[in-house]
Design a protein around this motif. Structure first.
Motif, PDB file in Angstrom:
ATOM      1  N   GLY A 121       0.777  -1.219   0.158  1.00 46.26           N
ATOM      2  CA  GLY A 121      -0.009   0.073  -0.042  1.00 46.26           C
ATOM      3  C   GLY A 121       0.671   1.228  -0.036  1.00 46.26           C
ATOM      4  N   PRO A 122       0.156   2.309  -0.058  1.00 43.08           N
ATOM      5  CA  PRO A 122       1.104   3.599  -0.063  1.00 43.08           C
ATOM      6  C   PRO A 122       1.754   3.758   1.118  1.00 43.08           C
ATOM      7  CG  PRO A 122      -1.378   4.108  -0.412  1.00 43.08           C
ATOM      8  CD  PRO A 122      -1.358   2.534  -0.143  1.00 43.08           C
ATOM      9  N   ARG A 123       2.655   4.842   1.194  1.00 41.36           N
ATOM     10  CA  ARG A 123       3.451   5.233   2.273  1.00 41.36           C
ATOM     11  C   ARG A 123       2.750   5.699   3.421  1.00 41.36           C
ATOM     12  NH1 ARG A 123       3.338   9.761  -0.609  1.00 41.36           N
ATOM     13  NH2 ARG A 123       3.288  11.796   0.792  1.00 41.36           N
ATOM     14  N   GLY A 124       3.145   5.556   4.728  1.00 37.07           N
ATOM     15  CA  GLY A 124       2.429   6.031   5.890  1.00 37.07           C
ATOM     16  C   GLY A 124       1.191   5.559   6.368  1.00 37.07           C
ATOM     17  N   VAL A 125       0.740   4.461   5.788  1.00 37.50           N
ATOM     18  CA  VAL A 125      -0.425   3.765   6.294  1.00 37.50           C
ATOM     19  C   VAL A 125      -0.541   2.828   7.306  1.00 37.50           C
ATOM     20  CG1 VAL A 125      -1.657   4.643   3.974  1.00 37.50           C
ATOM     21  CG2 VAL A 125      -0.527   2.267   4.102  1.00 37.50           C
ATOM     22  N   GLY A 126       0.528   2.338   7.780  1.00 38.03           N
ATOM     23  CA  GLY A 126       0.508   1.355   8.881  1.00 38.03           C
ATOM     24  C   GLY A 126       1.172   0.063   8.492  1.00 38.03           C
ATOM     25  N   LYS A 127       1.782  -0.237   7.474  1.00 39.76           N
ATOM     26  CA  LYS A 127       2.247  -1.539   7.095  1.00 39.76           C
ATOM     27  C   LYS A 127       3.213  -2.042   8.125  1.00 39.76           C
ATOM     28  CE  LYS A 127       3.853  -0.244   3.035  1.00 39.76           C
ATOM     29  NZ  LYS A 127       3.332   1.204   3.258  1.00 39.76           N
ATOM     30  N   THR A 128       4.285  -1.186   8.314  1.00 40.91           N
ATOM     31  CA  THR A 128       5.064  -1.729   9.301  1.00 40.91           C
ATOM     32  C   THR A 128       4.774  -1.790  10.572  1.00 40.91           C
ATOM     33  OG1 THR A 128       6.834  -0.693   7.931  1.00 40.91           O
ATOM     34  CG2 THR A 128       7.615  -1.345   9.968  1.00 40.91           C
ATOM     35  N   ILE A 183      10.524  -7.709   6.616  1.00 43.29           N
ATOM     36  CA  ILE A 183      11.333  -7.157   5.509  1.00 43.29           C
ATOM     37  C   ILE A 183      10.708  -6.078   4.986  1.00 43.29           C
ATOM     38  CG2 ILE A 183      12.712  -7.758   3.452  1.00 43.29           C
ATOM     39  CD1 ILE A 183      12.561 -10.693   4.227  1.00 43.29           C
ATOM     40  N   ASP A 184      11.178  -4.845   5.134  1.00 39.20           N
ATOM     41  CA  ASP A 184      10.760  -3.448   4.898  1.00 39.20           C
ATOM     42  C   ASP A 184      11.173  -3.326   3.475  1.00 39.20           C
ATOM     43  OD1 ASP A 184       8.797  -1.897   5.651  1.00 39.20           O
ATOM     44  OD2 ASP A 184       9.908  -1.204   7.199  1.00 39.20           O
ATOM     45  N   GLU A 185      10.539  -2.630   2.608  1.00 40.63           N
ATOM     46  CA  GLU A 185      10.737  -2.090   0.911  1.00 40.63           C
ATOM     47  C   GLU A 185      11.157  -3.507   0.418  1.00 40.63           C
ATOM     48  OE1 GLU A 185       9.862   0.660   0.157  1.00 40.63           O
ATOM     49  OE2 GLU A 185       9.545   1.645   2.056  1.00 40.63           O
ATOM     50  N   VAL A 186      10.289  -4.433   0.418  1.00 41.19           N
ATOM     51  CA  VAL A 186      10.986  -5.668  -0.183  1.00 41.19           C
ATOM     52  C   VAL A 186      11.010  -5.558  -1.583  1.00 41.19           C
ATOM     53  CG1 VAL A 186       8.670  -6.992  -0.517  1.00 41.19           C
ATOM     54  CG2 VAL A 186      10.733  -8.127  -0.015  1.00 41.19           C
ATOM     55  N   HIS A 187      10.307  -4.735  -2.140  1.00 41.05           N
ATOM     56  CA  HIS A 187      10.725  -4.695  -3.851  1.00 41.05           C
ATOM     57  C   HIS A 187      12.162  -4.195  -4.230  1.00 41.05           C
ATOM     58  CE1 HIS A 187       9.592  -0.654  -2.487  1.00 41.05           C
ATOM     59  NE2 HIS A 187      10.261  -0.217  -3.466  1.00 41.05           N
ATOM     60  N   MET A 188      12.953  -3.800  -3.309  1.00 37.74           N
ATOM     61  CA  MET A 188      14.058  -3.323  -3.411  1.00 37.74           C
ATOM     62  C   MET A 188      15.360  -4.614  -3.512  1.00 37.74           C
ATOM     63  SD  MET A 188      14.168  -0.293  -3.731  1.00 37.74           S
ATOM     64  CE  MET A 188      15.672   0.736  -3.276  1.00 37.74           C
ATOM     65  N   LEU A 189      14.590  -5.714  -3.301  1.00 36.12           N
ATOM     66  CA  LEU A 189      15.597  -6.843  -3.394  1.00 36.12           C
ATOM     67  C   LEU A 189      15.838  -7.274  -4.877  1.00 36.12           C
ATOM     68  CD1 LEU A 189      14.104  -9.508  -0.909  1.00 36.12           C
ATOM     69  CD2 LEU A 189      16.186  -8.235  -0.422  1.00 36.12           C
ATOM     70  N   SER A 190      17.129  -7.616  -5.159  1.00 36.29           N
ATOM     71  CA  SER A 190      17.388  -7.879  -6.408  1.00 36.29           C
ATOM     72  C   SER A 190      17.058  -9.417  -6.967  1.00 36.29           C
ATOM     73  CB  SER A 190      19.233  -8.142  -6.553  1.00 36.29           C
ATOM     74  OG  SER A 190      19.582  -9.180  -5.419  1.00 36.29           O
ATOM     75  N   THR A 191      16.899  -9.532  -8.139  1.00 32.77           N
ATOM     76  CA  THR A 191      16.320 -10.677  -8.727  1.00 32.77           C
ATOM     77  C   THR A 191      16.806 -11.953  -8.001  1.00 32.77           C
ATOM     78  OG1 THR A 191      15.635  -9.551 -10.657  1.00 32.77           O
ATOM     79  CG2 THR A 191      15.606 -11.935 -10.886  1.00 32.77           C
ATOM     80  N   SER A 192      18.046 -12.064  -7.989  1.00 35.87           N
ATOM     81  CA  SER A 192      18.963 -13.231  -7.382  1.00 35.87           C
ATOM     82  C   SER A 192      18.604 -13.287  -5.936  1.00 35.87           C
ATOM     83  CB  SER A 192      20.434 -12.931  -7.629  1.00 35.87           C
ATOM     84  OG  SER A 192      20.828 -11.735  -7.291  1.00 35.87           O
ATOM     85  N   ILE A 240       6.924 -11.460   7.050  1.00 30.54           N
ATOM     86  CA  ILE A 240       6.147 -10.266   6.716  1.00 30.54           C
ATOM     87  C   ILE A 240       6.819  -9.356   6.176  1.00 30.54           C
ATOM     88  CG2 ILE A 240       4.603  -8.747   7.658  1.00 30.54           C
ATOM     89  CD1 ILE A 240       4.488  -9.742  10.611  1.00 30.54           C
ATOM     90  N   LEU A 241       6.513  -9.386   4.794  1.00 25.12           N
ATOM     91  CA  LEU A 241       7.117  -8.465   3.761  1.00 25.12           C
ATOM     92  C   LEU A 241       6.278  -7.092   3.478  1.00 25.12           C
ATOM     93  CD1 LEU A 241       7.807 -11.169   1.189  1.00 25.12           C
ATOM     94  CD2 LEU A 241       8.964 -10.773   3.159  1.00 25.12           C
ATOM     95  N   ALA A 242       6.727  -5.927   3.540  1.00 30.47           N
ATOM     96  CA  ALA A 242       6.160  -4.733   3.308  1.00 30.47           C
ATOM     97  C   ALA A 242       6.641  -4.206   2.155  1.00 30.47           C
ATOM     98  CB  ALA A 242       6.094  -4.039   4.737  1.00 30.47           C
ATOM     99  N   THR A 243       5.952  -3.548   1.334  1.00 27.36           N
ATOM    100  CA  THR A 243       6.463  -2.645   0.087  1.00 27.36           C
ATOM    101  C   THR A 243       5.217  -1.828  -0.310  1.00 27.36           C
ATOM    102  OG1 THR A 243       6.814  -3.242  -2.165  1.00 27.36           O
ATOM    103  CG2 THR A 243       5.253  -4.557  -1.358  1.00 27.36           C
ATOM    104  N   THR A 244       5.772  -0.732  -0.934  1.00 25.24           N
ATOM    105  CA  THR A 244       4.948   0.263  -1.558  1.00 25.24           C
ATOM    106  C   THR A 244       4.757   0.262  -2.907  1.00 25.24           C
ATOM    107  OG1 THR A 244       6.851   1.859  -1.873  1.00 25.24           O
ATOM    108  CG2 THR A 244       5.476   2.128   0.080  1.00 25.24           C
ATOM    109  N   GLU A 245       5.521  -0.764  -3.573  1.00 27.92           N
ATOM    110  CA  GLU A 245       5.519  -1.239  -4.945  1.00 27.92           C
ATOM    111  C   GLU A 245       5.305  -2.531  -5.386  1.00 27.92           C
ATOM    112  OE1 GLU A 245       8.163   1.313  -7.584  1.00 27.92           O
ATOM    113  OE2 GLU A 245       8.790   2.173  -5.588  1.00 27.92           O
ATOM    114  N   LYS A 246       4.087  -2.764  -5.088  1.00 27.52           N
ATOM    115  CA  LYS A 246       3.609  -4.512  -5.330  1.00 27.52           C
ATOM    116  C   LYS A 246       4.014  -4.995  -6.586  1.00 27.52           C
ATOM    117  CE  LYS A 246      -0.689  -7.283  -5.047  1.00 27.52           C
ATOM    118  NZ  LYS A 246      -1.762  -7.212  -5.025  1.00 27.52           N
ATOM    119  N   HIS A 247       3.886  -4.081  -7.603  1.00 32.77           N
ATOM    120  CA  HIS A 247       4.248  -4.587  -9.248  1.00 32.77           C
ATOM    121  C   HIS A 247       5.491  -4.912  -9.266  1.00 32.77           C
ATOM    122  CE1 HIS A 247       4.965  -0.313  -9.005  1.00 32.77           C
ATOM    123  NE2 HIS A 247       5.673  -0.420 -10.009  1.00 32.77           N
ATOM    124  N   LYS A 248       6.731  -4.491  -8.484  1.00 30.27           N
ATOM    125  CA  LYS A 248       8.097  -4.914  -8.800  1.00 30.27           C
ATOM    126  C   LYS A 248       8.354  -6.321  -7.993  1.00 30.27           C
ATOM    127  CE  LYS A 248       9.787  -0.120  -9.077  1.00 30.27           C
ATOM    128  NZ  LYS A 248      10.700   1.001  -8.527  1.00 30.27           N
TER     129      LYS A 248
END
Length: 381
Positions: A46-53, A127-136, A155-163
């Motif tokens: 979801g968007p930033r600042g809405v309570g994911k973490t 794991i916060d901002e999990v979309h930042m992990l590399s493909t490997s 528990i993985l948290a991200t603002t960019e699910k599509h990545k």
């Protein structure tokens, strides 16, 4: 002297019932705990600042609590809860994937997963901002995520699910967090202002909630800014618009009044005053379109609830809407919207906006001429 703690940290929710605007998430998580239906991997997006973490931490604390309450909240008094509150829990690991996104970082995490908790039922990995992990790194994580030990929860948290890779998504229970409603943010700010013994104007808190764009953390940061400006005494509407450099809605009411009076000169003078105060012409046009939309919305009692402003301001919108027609508002919105779309391409942007204002100011005359032309054509027919 006591250190200042920002409101976003000081009033961070400590249990599910204090989470703002995410009832669909908190209810599901509480029911999962109640019925022992906990998934082993969650994805909070979801968007930033809405309570994911925040929700991830509350879930981690609650499932390890030794004396859960009747409504399945953490007790905050047992050893597990106290160690969590003191950031000394050995059962909860937080990883920032933005700065730890390599294969080695994930391998280190996977190595930790092999060891069962010494105390408590679960080891929770957030794991916060999990979309930042590399493909490997994602690939190195796949097998562990699919078949973790019974005591491990991710528990993985991200603002960019599509990545995130589809193979990761298919292994997680996905929770989509909503942007928080303006009224919910305003209500929460009211509670904080009362707790801090800060005087406030309701319209100021609504303005802060609107400016935050659905992010409670942003709203709390803005609130702290305004409180600091007023030396911790009062949050007023005027101080809020001055600090946030927001155009007062009074200007929009005046511009529309000038349109209704077909007074081009007045509309241009108001626009000139706005520019002299340092406001951007494009922002003015966007704000004017929003104002016209709001005037149109309040014309029908069924859609009045879409307008999230104070009762006094709502009364002003209703009063102005009574002086306008639906056809005028739709035509004006179309002109202003076209002005917004073409603003960036214009060589003379001030003239571009002024032309739009002139067109709207003469809409009533254009309607009259169109009716006369239509009547004339019928006579000839």
């Amino acid at each position: 002297m006591e250190n200042f703690v920002v409101s976003a940290r000081k009033y961070r929710p400590a249990d599910f019932k204090s989470v703002v605007g995410q009832e669909h998430i908190t209810t599901t998580l509480k029911n999962a705990i109640k019925n022992n239906h906990l998934a082993q991997s969650f994805l909070f997006c979801g968007p930033r600042g809405v309570g994911k973490t925040t929700c991830a931490r509350i879930l981690a604390k609650t499932i390890n609590c030794e004396n859960k309450t009747a409504d399945f909240e953490a007790c905050d008094t047992c050893d597990a809860c106290k160690s969590f509150q003191n950031n000394s829990s050995f059962n909860i690991y937080e990883l920032d994937a933005a700065s730890n996104n390599s294969v080695d970082d994930i391998r280190n995490l996977v190595d930790q997963v092999r060891y069962a908790p010494q105390k408590g039922q679960y080891k929770v990995y957030i794991i916060d901002e999990v979309h930042m992990l590399s493909t490997s790194a994602f690939n190195a994580f796949l097998k562990t995520l699919e078949e973790p030990p019974s005591y491990a929860i991710f528990i993985l948290a991200t603002t960019e699910k599509h990545k995130i890779l589809p193979t990761i998504l298919s292994r997680c229970q996905i929770f989509d967090f909503n942007r928080i409603q303006i009224r919910d943010i305003a209500t929460h700010l009211t509670k904080i202002a009362e707790a801090e013994k800060v005087e406030f104007e309701e319209e100021a808190l609504r303005l802060i909630a609107t400016k935050a764009d659905g992010a409670l953390r942003d709203a709390l940061s803005i609130f702290d800014l305004i409180v600091t400006y007023s030396a911790g005494k009062k949050v007023t509407y005027q101080e809020t618009i001055d600090n946030l450099h927001i155009l007062d809605y009074d200007y929009y009411f005046k511009v529309v009044d000038a349109f209704l009076a077909e007074d081009i000169s007045e509309a241009l003078l108001i626009f000139d005053e706005i520019l002299k105060k340092g406001f951007d012409a494009h922002n003015f046009i966007v704000g004017l379109a929003t104002h016209l939309r709001d005037v149109l919305v309040v014309k029908d009692p069924a859609t009045v609830e879409l307008l999230e402003v104070s009762d006094d301001t709502k009364a002003r919108y209703i009063q102005q809407s009574e002086s306008t027609s639906v056809s005028f508002l739709i035509s004006a919105l179309n002109i202003i919207n076209q002005c917004d779309i073409n603003y960036k391409m214009s060589k003379n942007q001030r003239l571009h906006v002024e032309l739009a204002l002139m067109k709207v100011a003469k809409l009533s005359q254009a309607f009259t001429l169109a009716k006369l032309a239509q009547a004339e054509s019928k006579k000839k027919a």
